[in-house]
Design a protein around this motif. Sequence first.
Motif, PDB file in Angstrom:
ATOM      1  N   ASN A  69      22.329  16.722  49.005  1.00 13.52           N
ATOM      2  CA  ASN A  69      21.823  16.824  47.644  1.00 13.52           C
ATOM      3  C   ASN A  69      21.072  15.538  47.324  1.00 13.52           C
ATOM      4  OD1 ASN A  69      21.772  16.860  44.660  1.00 13.52           O
ATOM      5  ND2 ASN A  69      23.080  18.648  44.923  1.00 13.52           N
ATOM      6  N   SER A  70      20.049  15.626  46.486  1.00  9.69           N
ATOM      7  CA  SER A  70      19.281  14.425  46.140  1.00  9.69           C
ATOM      8  C   SER A  70      19.798  13.746  44.870  1.00  9.69           C
ATOM      9  CB  SER A  70      17.802  14.781  45.963  1.00  9.69           C
ATOM     10  OG  SER A  70      17.647  15.683  44.879  1.00  9.69           O
ATOM     11  N   PHE A  71      20.762  14.355  44.188  1.00 10.18           N
ATOM     12  CA  PHE A  71      21.312  13.755  42.977  1.00 10.18           C
ATOM     13  C   PHE A  71      22.024  12.452  43.311  1.00 10.18           C
ATOM     14  CE2 PHE A  71      24.687  13.030  39.894  1.00 10.18           C
ATOM     15  CZ  PHE A  71      24.007  13.142  38.704  1.00 10.18           C
ATOM     16  N   CYS A  72      21.943  11.477  42.419  1.00 10.52           N
ATOM     17  CA  CYS A  72      22.658  10.222  42.671  1.00 10.52           C
ATOM     18  C   CYS A  72      23.013   9.519  41.366  1.00 10.52           C
ATOM     19  CB  CYS A  72      21.822   9.299  43.550  1.00 10.52           C
ATOM     20  SG  CYS A  72      20.356   8.666  42.741  1.00 10.52           S
ATOM     21  N   TRP A  73      23.941   8.615  41.484  1.00 12.29           N
ATOM     22  CA  TRP A  73      24.259   7.655  40.434  1.00 12.29           C
ATOM     23  C   TRP A  73      23.716   6.314  40.932  1.00 12.29           C
ATOM     24  CZ3 TRP A  73      26.840   8.126  35.713  1.00 12.29           C
ATOM     25  CH2 TRP A  73      27.345   9.399  35.433  1.00 12.29           C
ATOM     26  N   VAL A  74      22.836   5.699  40.178  1.00  9.33           N
ATOM     27  CA  VAL A  74      22.179   4.463  40.573  1.00  9.33           C
ATOM     28  C   VAL A  74      22.997   3.268  40.085  1.00  9.33           C
ATOM     29  CG1 VAL A  74      20.073   3.109  40.317  1.00  9.33           C
ATOM     30  CG2 VAL A  74      19.932   5.595  40.418  1.00  9.33           C
ATOM     31  N   ILE A  75      23.235   2.312  40.955  1.00 10.60           N
ATOM     32  CA  ILE A  75      23.900   1.070  40.553  1.00 10.60           C
ATOM     33  C   ILE A  75      22.816   0.155  39.996  1.00 10.60           C
ATOM     34  CG2 ILE A  75      25.270  -0.914  41.294  1.00 10.60           C
ATOM     35  CD1 ILE A  75      26.331   0.863  43.589  1.00 10.60           C
ATOM     36  N   TYR A  94      19.234  10.924  35.859  1.00  9.26           N
ATOM     37  CA  TYR A  94      18.512  11.382  34.670  1.00  9.26           C
ATOM     38  C   TYR A  94      18.460  10.283  33.613  1.00  9.26           C
ATOM     39  CZ  TYR A  94      19.437  15.992  36.683  1.00  9.26           C
ATOM     40  OH  TYR A  94      19.523  17.065  37.528  1.00  9.26           O
ATOM     41  N   GLY A  95      19.348   9.305  33.722  1.00  6.70           N
ATOM     42  CA  GLY A  95      19.419   8.228  32.734  1.00  6.70           C
ATOM     43  C   GLY A  95      20.194   8.614  31.497  1.00  6.70           C
ATOM     44  N   SER A  96      20.871   9.763  31.527  1.00  6.58           N
ATOM     45  CA  SER A  96      21.558  10.258  30.340  1.00  6.58           C
ATOM     46  C   SER A  96      23.016   9.831  30.239  1.00  6.58           C
ATOM     47  CB  SER A  96      21.473  11.788  30.291  1.00  6.58           C
ATOM     48  OG  SER A  96      22.097  12.338  31.437  1.00  6.58           O
ATOM     49  N   GLU A  97      23.604   9.347  31.345  1.00 13.57           N
ATOM     50  CA  GLU A  97      25.005   8.946  31.337  1.00 13.57           C
ATOM     51  C   GLU A  97      25.152   7.627  32.071  1.00 13.57           C
ATOM     52  OE1 GLU A  97      28.020  12.208  31.720  1.00 13.57           O
ATOM     53  OE2 GLU A  97      26.304  13.240  32.617  1.00 13.57           O
ATOM     54  N   ASP A  98      26.102   6.828  31.623  1.00  8.75           N
ATOM     55  CA  ASP A  98      26.350   5.558  32.300  1.00  8.75           C
ATOM     56  C   ASP A  98      27.836   5.251  32.315  1.00  8.75           C
ATOM     57  OD1 ASP A  98      26.666   5.000  29.604  1.00  8.75           O
ATOM     58  OD2 ASP A  98      25.657   3.075  29.694  1.00  8.75           O
ATOM     59  N   LEU A  99      28.228   4.366  33.211  1.00  5.12           N
ATOM     60  CA  LEU A  99      29.631   3.980  33.305  1.00  5.12           C
ATOM     61  C   LEU A  99      29.762   2.629  33.989  1.00  5.12           C
ATOM     62  CD1 LEU A  99      31.070   4.474  36.413  1.00  5.12           C
ATOM     63  CD2 LEU A  99      30.285   6.741  35.840  1.00  5.12           C
ATOM     64  N   SER A 119      30.944   7.174  30.848  1.00  2.00           N
ATOM     65  CA  SER A 119      30.912   8.588  31.223  1.00  2.00           C
ATOM     66  C   SER A 119      31.786   8.856  32.446  1.00  2.00           C
ATOM     67  CB  SER A 119      29.483   9.016  31.541  1.00  2.00           C
ATOM     68  OG  SER A 119      28.633   8.769  30.445  1.00  2.00           O
ATOM     69  N   THR A 120      32.075  10.127  32.674  1.00  2.00           N
ATOM     70  CA  THR A 120      32.817  10.553  33.855  1.00  2.00           C
ATOM     71  C   THR A 120      31.830  10.808  34.986  1.00  2.00           C
ATOM     72  OG1 THR A 120      34.479  11.591  32.463  1.00  2.00           O
ATOM     73  CG2 THR A 120      34.390  12.312  34.736  1.00  2.00           C
TER      74      THR A 120
END
Length: 143
Positions: A69-75, A94-99, A119-120
């Motif tokens: 999958n190309s989805f990711c959470w960017v550090i 997407y820039g819509s959630e952060d944690l 965010s979760t």
Amino acid sequence: MRKLLFILFTIHGSLFNTFAQGEGGPFRAYIYNNEYEVYLKINLYDEDVEVPGQELYGPLPGYLGKKHNSFCWVITAAKINNDKTATLSLINDYGSEDLTATLTVENDSIYILKQEKGSTLKVPKNSKWQKLPKTLEFKRQKE
């Protein structure tokens, strides 16, 4: 002559250890979680990791990706607290959630990612969002 040889071998051994540690380091790694098929590709030292297919972000400390999958959470930011822990700030692509999360090195091959606040962590699975547990264990692997 013996002293000279001893000194040369000592210096050679010291240099070898220094370079060997500099190549890796605990926070320059590819770590993987088999159960959720997610991975972290990180280099918190040089912050030179690029997300494949999303080079627009430029060099980063790393990212959390999902297998197939190309989805990711960017550090977006990382702070190494000591030899064993680092604090990470992540946003979804997407820039819509952060944690904020803590990454702890348990030993040479085991890492623990713990979500602290925000965010979760969610990743796509079978066209749905799969929530990841607050604490995830990763194992160091070769890319």
